[in-house]
Write a protein that holds these residues in place. Structure first.
Motif, short mmCIF file in Angstrom:
data_model
loop_
_atom_site.label_atom_id
_atom_site.label_comp_id
_atom_site.label_asym_id
_atom_site.label_seq_id
_atom_site.Cartn_x
_atom_site.Cartn_y
_atom_site.Cartn_z
N ALA B 10 0.85 -1.19 0.00
CA ALA B 10 0.00 0.00 0.00
C ALA B 10 0.88 1.23 0.00
N TYR B 11 0.42 2.28 -0.64
CA TYR B 11 1.05 3.59 -0.51
C TYR B 11 0.15 4.42 0.39
N GLY B 12 0.55 4.58 1.64
CA GLY B 12 -0.32 5.26 2.59
C GLY B 12 -1.60 4.47 2.76
N ASP B 13 -2.73 5.13 2.53
CA ASP B 13 -4.02 4.45 2.66
C ASP B 13 -4.41 3.70 1.40
N HIS B 14 -3.64 3.92 0.35
CA HIS B 14 -4.03 3.43 -0.95
C HIS B 14 -3.46 2.03 -1.19
N GLN B 15 -4.32 1.03 -1.06
CA GLN B 15 -3.89 -0.35 -1.26
C GLN B 15 -3.63 -0.56 -2.76
N VAL B 16 -2.42 -0.98 -3.12
CA VAL B 16 -2.09 -1.15 -4.54
C VAL B 16 -2.07 -2.63 -4.92
N LEU B 17 -1.54 -3.45 -4.05
CA LEU B 17 -1.55 -4.90 -4.30
C LEU B 17 -2.07 -5.60 -3.06
N GLY B 34 -3.06 -5.53 -17.78
CA GLY B 34 -4.08 -4.95 -16.92
C GLY B 34 -4.24 -3.48 -17.20
N PRO B 35 -5.36 -2.91 -16.79
CA PRO B 35 -5.62 -1.50 -17.06
C PRO B 35 -4.67 -0.60 -16.28
N SER B 36 -4.61 0.63 -16.67
CA SER B 36 -3.73 1.61 -16.03
C SER B 36 -4.04 1.73 -14.55
N GLY B 37 -3.01 1.73 -13.75
CA GLY B 37 -3.19 1.94 -12.32
C GLY B 37 -3.54 0.71 -11.51
N CYS B 38 -3.51 -0.48 -12.15
CA CYS B 38 -3.91 -1.68 -11.42
C CYS B 38 -2.77 -2.27 -10.61
N GLY B 39 -1.58 -1.71 -10.76
CA GLY B 39 -0.47 -2.20 -9.94
C GLY B 39 0.56 -3.04 -10.68
N LYS B 40 0.56 -2.98 -12.01
CA LYS B 40 1.51 -3.78 -12.79
C LYS B 40 2.95 -3.37 -12.50
N SER B 41 3.21 -2.08 -12.61
CA SER B 41 4.58 -1.61 -12.37
C SER B 41 5.00 -1.91 -10.95
N THR B 42 4.07 -1.75 -10.03
CA THR B 42 4.38 -2.01 -8.63
C THR B 42 4.80 -3.47 -8.45
N LEU B 43 4.07 -4.37 -9.09
CA LEU B 43 4.40 -5.79 -9.01
C LEU B 43 5.82 -6.04 -9.52
N ILE B 81 12.73 0.39 -17.23
CA ILE B 81 11.63 1.02 -16.50
C ILE B 81 10.67 1.71 -17.44
N GLN B 82 9.44 1.85 -16.97
CA GLN B 82 8.41 2.54 -17.75
C GLN B 82 8.84 3.99 -17.94
N GLY B 83 8.80 4.45 -19.19
CA GLY B 83 9.21 5.83 -19.43
C GLY B 83 10.71 5.99 -19.54
N ASP B 159 8.96 -2.96 -18.44
CA ASP B 159 7.73 -2.24 -18.15
C ASP B 159 7.30 -1.41 -19.36
N GLU B 160 6.37 -1.94 -20.11
CA GLU B 160 5.89 -1.30 -21.34
C GLU B 160 7.05 -0.78 -22.20
N PRO B 161 7.97 -1.69 -22.57
CA PRO B 161 9.19 -1.22 -23.23
C PRO B 161 8.95 -0.74 -24.66
N THR B 192 2.38 -4.86 -19.97
CA THR B 192 1.78 -4.10 -21.08
C THR B 192 0.29 -3.90 -20.79
N HIS B 193 -0.32 -2.93 -21.47
CA HIS B 193 -1.78 -2.93 -21.43
C HIS B 193 -2.35 -3.10 -22.83
N ASP B 194 -1.50 -3.62 -23.72
CA ASP B 194 -1.90 -3.88 -25.09
C ASP B 194 -2.18 -5.37 -25.24
N1 LIG Z 1 5.21 6.16 -5.15
C1 LIG Z 1 3.86 6.11 -5.10
N2 LIG Z 1 3.19 6.78 -4.14
C2 LIG Z 1 1.86 6.74 -4.08
N3 LIG Z 1 1.07 6.05 -4.92
C3 LIG Z 1 1.67 5.36 -5.90
C4 LIG Z 1 3.09 5.36 -6.05
N4 LIG Z 1 3.41 4.59 -7.12
C5 LIG Z 1 2.24 4.14 -7.60
N5 LIG Z 1 1.19 4.59 -6.89
C6 LIG Z 1 -0.23 4.26 -7.12
O1 LIG Z 1 -0.36 2.87 -7.13
C7 LIG Z 1 -1.26 2.44 -8.13
C8 LIG Z 1 -0.58 1.41 -9.02
O2 LIG Z 1 0.50 2.01 -9.70
P1 LIG Z 1 1.30 1.25 -10.82
O3 LIG Z 1 2.37 2.16 -11.25
O4 LIG Z 1 1.71 -0.07 -10.33
O5 LIG Z 1 0.22 1.10 -11.96
P2 LIG Z 1 0.34 0.43 -13.39
O6 LIG Z 1 -0.55 -0.75 -13.40
O7 LIG Z 1 1.76 0.21 -13.72
O8 LIG Z 1 -0.27 1.56 -14.33
P3 LIG Z 1 0.17 2.04 -15.79
O9 LIG Z 1 -0.33 1.05 -16.76
O10 LIG Z 1 -0.52 3.36 -15.93
O11 LIG Z 1 1.66 2.17 -15.77
C9 LIG Z 1 -1.69 3.67 -8.86
O12 LIG Z 1 -2.97 4.02 -8.42
C10 LIG Z 1 -0.70 4.74 -8.46
O13 LIG Z 1 -1.31 6.00 -8.38
#
Ligand SMILES: Nc1ncnc2c1ncn2[C@@H]1O[C@H](COP(=O)(O)OP(=O)(O)OP(=O)(O)O)[C@@H](O)[C@H]1O
Ligand SMILES: [Mg+2]
Lengths: 243, 313
Positions: B10-17, B34-43, B81-83, B159-161, B192-194
């Motif tokens: 989680a990032y703060g209160d925001h559960q990511v995985l 998976g769709p944008s923001g679902c936590g792929k990069s985090t994983l 890395i992405q970007g 990550d989305e290379p 990827t999200h493609d």
């Molecule tokens: N350093 C951070 N601090 C706070 N929140 C974060 C941080 N990094 C990611 N998040 C949040 O965690 C969630 C998942 O992020 P992540 O980067 O894993 O998404 P993603 O699946 O890779 O999306 P995308 O396809 O857009 O790259 C998002 O809602 C994002 O806002």
């Protein structure tokens, strides 16, 4: 580009050499021929004053640089964020406090002469250098840091391979500010008994001797311009930044 | 190879995985879709300890990555890395040679490695002295991939290379990645999200949504068994996209050759998706193809079956 700097620096050095080397001749020209009023005071030659002035500036800047680098590296590598903020605030607060007051406060403790000025200058050059170094490191794009970490660099490798080169411009500009502040503040040092280029200025003011004031003020200005020019060389836009 | 055990972040209160429990096989391309923001990069970032999990553990070859030294782990894992994240003050060559230098390879080996990688990524040799600011988005991405490959890591995190590439270069590099993979058998985790990219590249496909993994399986199985699920990701043409994964040369061993043929045939080694496109254009459900001086008949109704058998091989 560097040719422009070179010409400027050449002219500045030449003017300084003329000013110092022909001190006696200039004196004669001004007082005897042009008829400015002379108030004879016994004092050291302009060359000695300038050397002393430069010594003071160089030593205090180097000392401050050493301290700044150690503090920044310690705070940065150990990620002591609270301490970093504390130093930043102190640095900000410090700049509002006049340097002449610091020197005056130091006199009763250390006495007159070189040391109080040296300490005051070191303190005052720490401030701009610390602020610019910290903000230079902070300004780096996080994705660059992240990918650098991703390649497996240690925090030390990250620092010298990535962070310092990227923050270099800001760091150099901080050093430049510090040096220029020191060149002018060292002038004030003569009030607390340090033999700098401020001496002729102080004497000149007391005796209303215009020539004397200029003999101190001109070399200080030239010195500041020279330092500015030399340090700007390291501050230029690198080829990796140019479109 | 890589094993997630009850991992949460989680990032703060925001559960990511939430409670991620998944294994990634050695020597395969595992695609996370998976769709944008679902936590792929985090994983992905959890694997090389760019970030640490709040709960749970990650194992690499049965070893808990908490017990592996940070820099050692990262140097042994290629990470694009992405970007992009190229180092702006380093030339293309210096960027690519970052990890080999950290691994203290000798200069000759590094030079050869950089040259080979630039060739592989179709970057002209003259680029080696260029700085990232002088590269197009797609070129920069390819340098990023080359840099990730440089240390010859066993594991590659991508990550989305190919996100910033035009479809043609993108397709080329996807094929290239598959070719490299045929030879090198790296363990690749590809985000990827493609959907077409995912189906094309994946040996295993992980579907992610809202903090968790919905499904992990062969792309064929996902297309045939998780239709409804897949539809929530994209339109309904995924079976078609799956056929892009197979070329004529991949499936001819399942067909019996024709004795003799004299007439129109497809003689390039195209993908089954392109075969279908050809069938639609010609209004035929059967086409003859040539491969290795042999003729085969391809039937529209058997295509999915061919894909299926290929998968269970
Ligand atoms: N350093 C951070 N601090 C706070 N929140 C974060 C941080 N990094 C990611 N998040 C949040 O965690 C969630 C998942 O992020 P992540 O980067 O894993 O998404 P993603 O699946 O890779 O999306 P995308 O396809 O857009 O790259 C998002 O809602 C994002 O806002
Ligand atoms: Mg992402």
């Amino acid at each position: 580009m560097s040719k422009r700097y070179l010409i400027r620096e050449f002219i500045l050095v030449l003017s300084l050499v003329v000013l110092l080397g022909f001190e006696k001749q200039i004196d004669r020209l001004m007082y005897d021929i042009m008829g400015f009023q002379r108030n004879p005071v016994q004092w050291t030659s302009l060359t000695d004053l300038m050397l002393n002035h430069m010594k003071l500036v160089l030593l205090s800047t180097l000392c401050a640089l050493l301290i700044t680098v150690s503090v920044v590296l310690l705070v940065h590598l150990m990620k002591l964020n609270a301490l970093e903020e504390l130093f930043g605030n102190l640095a900000g607060l410090g700049t509002t406090f006049p340097s002449v007051a610091v020197m005056a406060l130091l006199v009763p403790i250390i006495g007159y002469g070189f040391v109080p000025v040296f300490l005051a200058l070191s303190l005052y050059s720490f401030l701009p250098m610390y602020i610019s170094m910290v903000s230079g490191l902070k300004a780096i794009d996080q994705s660059i840091i992240e990918s650098a970490k991703g390649t497996g660099m240690s925090s030390f490798q990250l620092l010298y391979k990535i962070e310092l080169p990227l923050a270099k411009r800001m760091i150099v500009s901080g050093i430049k500010t510090a040096v220029i502040i020191n060149i002018s503040s060292a002038t004030i040092g003569s009030i607390v008994g340090s033999n700098t280029l401020g001496l002729p200025i102080v004497i000149g003011i007391r005796t209303t001797d215009m020539v004397m004031i200029l003999k101190g003020a001109l070399p200080v200005a030239l010195l500041a311009f020279l330092a500015e020019s030399i340090l700007s060389r390291f501050e230029g836009v690198a080829s990796w930044q140019k479109h | 190879m890589i094993h997630f055990k009850n991992v949460s972040k989680a990032y703060g209160d925001h559960q990511v995985l939430k409670d991620i429990d998944v294994s990634i096989n050695k020597g395969e391309i595992t695609v996370i879709l998976g769709p944008s923001g679902c936590g792929k990069s985090t994983l992905l970032k959890l694997i090389n300890k760019t970030i640490l999990p709040d709960e749970g553990d990650i194992y690499l070859n049965k070893q808990n990555i908490r017990d592996i030294q940070d820099t050692t782990l990262k140097r042994s894992i290629g990470y694009a890395i992405q970007g992009v994240g190229l180092f702006p003050h380093m030339s293309v060559k210096e960027n690519i040679s970052t990890v080999p230098k950290l691994l203290k390879w000798d200069k000759r080996t590094i030079d050869n490695r950089v040259q080979a990688l630039m060739e592989m990524m179709e970057l002209p040799e003259t680029f080696s002295k260029k700085y990232p600011i002088h590269l197009s988005g797609g070129e920069a991405q390819r340098v990023g991939v080359a840099r990730a490959l440089a240390g010859n890591p066993e594991i590659l995190l991508m990550d989305e290379p190919f996100g910033a590439l035009d479809p043609i270069t993108r397709g080329k590099l996807q094929r290239k990645l598959l070719n490299i993979q045929k030879k090198l058998h790296k363990t690749i985790v590809f985000v990827t999200h493609d959907v077409s990219e995912a189906l094309l590249l994946a040996d295993e496909l992980i579907l992610m949504k809202d903090q968790s993994i919905l499904k992990k399986d062969h792309p064929y199985k996902i297309v045939t068994e998780a239709k409804a699920l897949l539809k929530t990701f994209t339109g309904g043409s995924f079976a078609f996209e799956l056929l892009e994964k197979f070329r004529i040369s991949d499936i001819v061993d399942q067909l019996t050759g024709l004795q003799d043929f004299d007439g129109y045939c497809l003689h390039e080694d195209i993908s089954l998706k392109e075969v279908v496109s050809e069938m639609i254009l010609q209004g035929k459900s059967q086409l003859t193809v040539r491969n290795n001086h042999q003729y085969y008949r391809l039937d529209f109704y058997s295509l999915m079956d061919l894909a299926k058998r290929k998968h269970y091989e």
